[in-house]
Design a protein around this motif. Structure first.
Motif, PDB file in Angstrom:
ATOM      1  N   GLU A  52     124.750 -60.867 -31.973  1.00 32.40           N
ATOM      2  CA  GLU A  52     123.429 -61.064 -32.365  1.00 32.40           C
ATOM      3  C   GLU A  52     123.017 -61.240 -33.688  1.00 32.40           C
ATOM      4  O   GLU A  52     123.902 -60.477 -34.492  1.00 32.40           O
ATOM      5  CB  GLU A  52     122.421 -59.953 -31.537  1.00 32.40           C
ATOM      6  CG  GLU A  52     122.382 -58.606 -32.195  1.00 32.40           C
ATOM      7  CD  GLU A  52     121.514 -57.554 -31.617  1.00 32.40           C
ATOM      8  OE1 GLU A  52     121.138 -57.809 -30.390  1.00 32.40           O
ATOM      9  OE2 GLU A  52     121.374 -56.838 -32.149  1.00 32.40           O
ATOM     10  N   VAL A  54     120.097 -60.453 -36.350  1.00 33.79           N
ATOM     11  CA  VAL A  54     118.633 -60.281 -36.807  1.00 33.79           C
ATOM     12  C   VAL A  54     117.955 -60.777 -37.890  1.00 33.79           C
ATOM     13  O   VAL A  54     118.607 -60.641 -39.046  1.00 33.79           O
ATOM     14  CB  VAL A  54     118.629 -58.600 -36.670  1.00 33.79           C
ATOM     15  CG1 VAL A  54     117.067 -58.220 -37.180  1.00 33.79           C
ATOM     16  CG2 VAL A  54     119.034 -58.018 -35.703  1.00 33.79           C
ATOM     17  N   ASP A  56     115.075 -61.388 -40.678  1.00 35.65           N
ATOM     18  CA  ASP A  56     113.865 -60.474 -41.407  1.00 35.65           C
ATOM     19  C   ASP A  56     112.957 -61.625 -41.743  1.00 35.65           C
ATOM     20  O   ASP A  56     113.414 -62.452 -42.649  1.00 35.65           O
ATOM     21  CB  ASP A  56     114.444 -59.588 -42.322  1.00 35.65           C
ATOM     22  CG  ASP A  56     115.331 -58.514 -41.753  1.00 35.65           C
ATOM     23  OD1 ASP A  56     115.060 -58.082 -40.611  1.00 35.65           O
ATOM     24  OD2 ASP A  56     116.265 -58.297 -42.359  1.00 35.65           O
ATOM     25  N   SER A 104     110.974 -58.770 -37.855  1.00 34.13           N
ATOM     26  CA  SER A 104     112.278 -59.143 -37.525  1.00 34.13           C
ATOM     27  C   SER A 104     112.460 -59.592 -36.054  1.00 34.13           C
ATOM     28  O   SER A 104     111.570 -59.234 -35.207  1.00 34.13           O
ATOM     29  CB  SER A 104     113.296 -57.988 -37.611  1.00 34.13           C
ATOM     30  OG  SER A 104     113.338 -57.383 -38.932  1.00 34.13           O
ATOM     31  N   THR A 106     115.305 -61.100 -33.065  1.00 31.00           N
ATOM     32  CA  THR A 106     116.595 -61.263 -32.935  1.00 31.00           C
ATOM     33  C   THR A 106     116.917 -62.635 -32.071  1.00 31.00           C
ATOM     34  O   THR A 106     116.477 -62.946 -30.955  1.00 31.00           O
ATOM     35  CB  THR A 106     116.935 -60.013 -32.068  1.00 31.00           C
ATOM     36  OG1 THR A 106     116.689 -58.832 -32.703  1.00 31.00           O
ATOM     37  CG2 THR A 106     118.307 -59.950 -31.640  1.00 31.00           C
ATOM     38  N   SER A 108     119.855 -63.731 -29.736  1.00 32.07           N
ATOM     39  CA  SER A 108     121.028 -63.389 -28.805  1.00 32.07           C
ATOM     40  C   SER A 108     122.137 -64.572 -28.735  1.00 32.07           C
ATOM     41  O   SER A 108     121.369 -65.681 -28.414  1.00 32.07           O
ATOM     42  CB  SER A 108     120.582 -62.900 -27.571  1.00 32.07           C
ATOM     43  OG  SER A 108     121.646 -62.679 -26.657  1.00 32.07           O
TER      44      SER A 108
END
Length: 325
Positions: A52, A54, A56, A104, A106, A108
């Protein structure tokens, strides 16, 4: 171009910046993030089996306009999606100082295939109706899983493959075709069949060659390009998102580029938004759709420079015949 809504929307710009990216908890080098191109490149990020990423974010909204306007319960959302996998992730961004909103989102890896689109939307209660879209980023970000360089504009990918033997296996049903165009992914591909026409690939790969070889190469490339433009146009027009009033919204990525390039020739004299609406009406309701195909063919031919290449071919053949005499 922004769609028109029958209620007040933001006039000021909604901006989005990627502040940083972490892949499985480790910082992604900022050379893989291009603010100018608005692209994050995740391929060869340092971890071959990453799970993953992430991202920001920092969004900037027109603060004074929001404060003085009639909107209530304003919410800023980050949306990450990819049509190829039908994946969609949405998170709320938190308000800060000076009109900035941060948060943030995410990505996947298991939910995405090639290239995701990252947008920022502003929703609010308008005239007592909650959840209405009042603003969005004009230019989205791309998060590319297959590229190591953060580049926004990409050409059509050309893949040479023997349709009889090689993967992808679905090409075997087209073993008699010289090429096929595939547009279901985030980047269009033209598959050239290396076994369909004996000697064609050698001519296509050669940088020089005789006058006849050059003509064959130019005509083949031009015809392939026309087929690609036609297929891309139909794919772009057949998969449109619509707003709550049913008005089609201009897509992003290569689909937007194709439509903006071809619409002036398909429906001359129309603004892109108006042309998009009429074409969608014709396609979904059936009236005038078949008549429009002549214009689609014409627009694709102009992009592929068919007439110019045919003129060159005729002149070359005439010169060769005169020399032989």
């Amino acid at each position: 171009m922004k769609p028109v809504f029958p209620y007040p929307t933001l006039l000021g710009d909604v901006l989005c910046d990627v502040v940083s990216v972490r892949v499985d908890g480790r910082p992604l080098p900022y050379t893989r993030v291009s603010p100018d191109e608005r692209v994050v490149a995740l391929h060869e990020s340092g971890r071959a089996g990453w799970e993953e990423a992430v991202i920001d974010l920092r969004a900037t909204l027109p603060q004074e306009e929001l404060r003085d306007g009639s909107w209530q319960d304003t919410t800023c959302l980050a949306v990450l999606g990819e049509k190829a996998t039908n994946a969609r992730t949405t998170v709320r961004l938190l308000p800060g100082a000076n009109g900035t909103w941060t948060g943030s989102i995410t990505l996947s890896r298991a939910s995405h295939m090639r290239r995701a689109t990252l947008s920022v939307l502003v929703v609010a209660t308008v005239d007592g109706v909650p959840g209405r879209l009042v603003g969005s980023t004009e230019q989205d970000w791309y998060v590319d899983l297959k590229e190591a360089t953060p580049v926004r504009q990409r050409d059509v990918e050309i893949v040479e493959v023997d349709f009889r033997e090689e993967s992808p296996t679905w090409l075997r049903q087209f073993e008699d075709a010289a090429w096929v165009v595939e547009t279901s992914d985030d980047m269009p591909r033209v598959y050239l069949n290396t076994s369909a026409v004996e000697g064609l690939m050698a001519v296509m790969r050669s940088p020089g060659g005789s006058a006849t070889e050059r003509v064959i190469r130019e005509l083949t490339a031009s015809q392939t390009a026309q087929d690609a433009w036609t297929a891309m146009f139909h794919t772009a027009i057949s998969d449109l998102d619509v707003d709550e009033d049913g008005t089609p919204v201009m897509p992003t990525g290569w689909r937007e580029a194709v439509l903006r390039a071809m619409l002036p020739d398909v429906l001359p004299g129309r603004e892109p938004t108006d042309a998009l609406f009429e074409i969608n009406e014709r396609r979904t309701k059936g009236f005038g759709w078949s008549e429009l195909q002549t214009y689609v063919q014409y627009a694709a031919g102009r992009r592929a420079k068919i007439t110019k290449k045919l003129t060159t071919a005729v002149r070359t053949a005439d010169r060769a015949e005169r020399t032989a005499d």
